[in-house]
Design a protein around this motif. Structure first.
Motif, PDB file in Angstrom:
ATOM      1  N   SER A 124      -5.408  -2.603   4.779  1.00  0.00           N
ATOM      2  CA  SER A 124      -5.749  -2.111   3.453  1.00  0.00           C
ATOM      3  C   SER A 124      -5.962  -3.269   2.501  1.00  0.00           C
ATOM      4  CB  SER A 124      -4.634  -1.211   2.920  1.00  0.00           C
ATOM      5  OG  SER A 124      -3.473  -1.961   2.643  1.00  0.00           O
ATOM      6  N   TRP A 143       7.908   8.655  -4.062  1.00  0.00           N
ATOM      7  CA  TRP A 143       8.027   8.133  -2.690  1.00  0.00           C
ATOM      8  C   TRP A 143       9.214   7.179  -2.593  1.00  0.00           C
ATOM      9  CZ3 TRP A 143       8.007   3.325  -0.443  1.00  0.00           C
ATOM     10  CH2 TRP A 143       7.882   3.300   0.949  1.00  0.00           C
ATOM     11  N   ASP A 153       4.967   5.214  10.418  1.00  0.00           N
ATOM     12  CA  ASP A 153       4.165   5.631   9.277  1.00  0.00           C
ATOM     13  C   ASP A 153       5.050   5.776   8.053  1.00  0.00           C
ATOM     14  OD1 ASP A 153       2.369   6.730   7.503  1.00  0.00           O
ATOM     15  OD2 ASP A 153       1.608   8.234   8.903  1.00  0.00           O
ATOM     16  N   SER A 158       0.820  -1.212   0.000  1.00  0.00           N
ATOM     17  CA  SER A 158       0.000   0.000   0.000  1.00  0.00           C
ATOM     18  C   SER A 158       0.854   1.263   0.000  1.00  0.00           C
ATOM     19  CB  SER A 158      -0.936   0.000   1.203  1.00  0.00           C
ATOM     20  OG  SER A 158      -0.206  -0.023   2.415  1.00  0.00           O
ATOM     21  N   LEU A 159       2.113   1.167   0.440  1.00  0.00           N
ATOM     22  CA  LEU A 159       3.017   2.306   0.408  1.00  0.00           C
ATOM     23  C   LEU A 159       3.676   2.459  -0.951  1.00  0.00           C
ATOM     24  CD1 LEU A 159       4.838   1.826   3.824  1.00  0.00           C
ATOM     25  CD2 LEU A 159       2.875   3.288   3.334  1.00  0.00           C
ATOM     26  N   ASP A 163       0.351   2.704  -6.001  1.00  0.00           N
ATOM     27  CA  ASP A 163      -0.850   3.528  -6.002  1.00  0.00           C
ATOM     28  C   ASP A 163      -2.076   2.619  -6.141  1.00  0.00           C
ATOM     29  OD1 ASP A 163      -3.113   5.060  -7.397  1.00  0.00           O
ATOM     30  OD2 ASP A 163      -1.723   6.684  -6.949  1.00  0.00           O
ATOM     31  N   ARG A 185       3.827   6.511   5.021  1.00  0.00           N
ATOM     32  CA  ARG A 185       3.151   7.314   3.998  1.00  0.00           C
ATOM     33  C   ARG A 185       3.815   8.664   3.789  1.00  0.00           C
ATOM     34  NH1 ARG A 185      -2.627   6.726   6.779  1.00  0.00           N
ATOM     35  NH2 ARG A 185      -1.212   7.159   8.528  1.00  0.00           N
ATOM     36  N   ASP A 188       0.941   1.798   6.985  1.00  0.00           N
ATOM     37  CA  ASP A 188       0.017   2.901   6.771  1.00  0.00           C
ATOM     38  C   ASP A 188      -0.659   3.290   8.081  1.00  0.00           C
ATOM     39  OD1 ASP A 188      -1.409   0.570   6.909  1.00  0.00           O
ATOM     40  OD2 ASP A 188      -2.238   0.700   4.887  1.00  0.00           O
ATOM     41  N   ASP A 242       0.888   4.731  12.164  1.00  0.00           N
ATOM     42  CA  ASP A 242       2.139   5.200  12.771  1.00  0.00           C
ATOM     43  C   ASP A 242       2.537   4.456  14.043  1.00  0.00           C
ATOM     44  OD1 ASP A 242       0.151   6.226  14.332  1.00  0.00           O
ATOM     45  OD2 ASP A 242       0.671   8.332  14.057  1.00  0.00           O
ATOM     46  N   LYS A 300       4.806   4.223  -6.900  1.00  0.00           N
ATOM     47  CA  LYS A 300       4.947   5.605  -6.454  1.00  0.00           C
ATOM     48  C   LYS A 300       6.428   5.986  -6.543  1.00  0.00           C
ATOM     49  CE  LYS A 300       1.125   5.079  -3.161  1.00  0.00           C
ATOM     50  NZ  LYS A 300       0.754   5.112  -1.711  1.00  0.00           N
TER      51      LYS A 300
END
Length: 397
Positions: A235, A55, A263, A41-42, A45, A265, A198, A200, A52
């Motif tokens: 997720s 990122w 986290d 999920s990180l 997309d 994200r 996703d 923290d 990503k």
């Protein structure tokens, strides 16, 4: 409380770390072998199924900073199936086993290329390692995987590890990269495992449904109460959840590895941890070397005996490795990586260790110089019969 932090893979210093103050929590730059787990999920997309890139470039910059500071870094990365689905044009929701394996076969190439390109911008070489549950549980394959990880890090490469979903079945797979990352961390002798998520950290209750939930900054010990706080999957793309993260923490801390949930994200997530961002630290009272030696000493059934001469007995008491030249006789049948008893000339047990040769080959090289191994066996094996890091001495041994 005294917690262990490392200046190198096998060199430790101590640091007072009271749980009550944030300033006393560990600092990322104090660790010297770090496993970083990145979830799907990180990295991917969710809407477009694409990587990503920005990122990932920022995370690669973080890894580059740790690497430049002398740390060994291993990445455990999800995302192969998610990327493969996009490349193959698979519709969302397709979950048949064959489709997932096909997606993994395509996605593993895309994932490895993306990591290699991102880390290359930091001047870092990347190596891909695909593993299954059996590779970390079956002794010989475990040793091979451990040796490969070690050699890559000696060469200052960053291994990128993923579960080999193209061949793993439901019976022989981890199914989530949280626990895989913890197993890789203990296998590699890492002193820190970072789970980028996703969320923290660990909360007293699910924060999405309970406005009174509070973050737990440090977990000195995993209790039943801590386990009860774990929820389900976070997720769609992630096969993990807080429950698997707690399981990962149990594996890691039992092996002498600290763990942090943070986290992922945010941009530069490792830099954020280093800067004191909100997260949850799981502490271990041990360290990788001590935990490994405890496991060797008490958890493994010895398969054979190595009888040492007086010089070798003195050497291992002084903290040296056991060389073939110091072994007078081999007893029993054992495989490479099995536990063996080390006996002094008077028959007393000096300790136990993991042997680098099977009994047949060990018998051929006893009493011989390590320089002669290749000529005798036909291959260049390890110089040590039992390395000091794979040895636990008996009390008074």
């Amino acid at each position: 409380m005294i917690a262990r932090v490392f200046d190198g893979p096998f060199h430790e210093t101590t640091m007072n770390r009271p749980a009550a103050t944030r300033s006393a929590l560990p600092s990322l730059h104090q660790f010297r072998r770090i496993v970083v787990k990145v979830g799907s999920s990180l990295l991917v997309d969710r809407e477009r199924g694409r990587l990503k890139h920005a990122w990932l470039a920022a995370l690669a910059e973080d890894i580059g900073n740790l690497h430049a500071g002398g740390a060994d870094v291993i990445v455990v990365s999800s995302g192969a199936i998610a990327l493969g689905r996009t490349v193959l044009g698979m519709p969302k929701g397709v979950r048949q086993r064959e489709e997932s394996r096909a997606a993994a076969a395509v996605g593993q190439i895309a994932l490895a290329r993306s990591w290699a390109e991102a880390l290359a911008h930091q001047g870092i070489t990347t190596g891909q390692i695909l593993v299954t549950l059996g590779d970390t549980e079956e002794r010989r394959r475990y040793l091979n995987a451990r040796a490969t990880l070690g050699r890559l890090m000696e060469l200052r490469a960053v291994p990128v590890v993923n579960e080999n979903d193209t061949v793993a079945t439901s019976e022989i797979r981890y199914g989530d990269n949280d626990r895989l990352a913890a197993r890789v961390a203990t296998m590699a002798g890492a002193d820190l495992l970072v789970l980028l998520s996703d969320i923290d950290g660990l909360y007293t209750a699910p924060p999405q449904s309970d406005p009174e939930a509070t973050l737990i900054p440090v977990v000195p010990r995993i209790t039943a109460k801590i386990e009860a706080m774990a929820g389900g999957a976070a997720s769609e793309l992630s096969r993990g959840g807080m429950r698997t993260k707690i399981e990962a923490a149990k594996i890691a801390t039992a092996g002498g590895t600290h763990m942090v949930i943070a986290d992922g994200r945010v941009k530069n997530p490792l830099g954020a941890i280093a800067g004191g961002s909100r997260c949850t630290w799981f502490l271990t009272p041990s360290n990788p070397v001590a935990a490994r030696k405890k496991w060797i000493a008490g958890a493994l059934e010895p398969r054979g005996v190595l009888h040492l001469d007086a010089g070798a007995a003195r050497a291992i008491r002084a903290g040296k490795s056991l060389l073939p030249a110091g072994v007078a006789r081999v007893e029993g049948e054992f495989d490479r990586g099995d536990a063996v008893v080390l006996r002094a000339p008077d028959g007393g047990e000096l300790g136990r260790g993991l042997v680098a040769y099977d009994s047949r080959h060990a018998a051929l090289i006893v009493g011989r110089s390590s320089r002669d191994i290749e000529g005798i066996l036909g291959y260049a094996g390890r110089a040590e019969m039992v390395h000091r890091d794979d040895m636990a001495l008996a009390a008074g041994g």
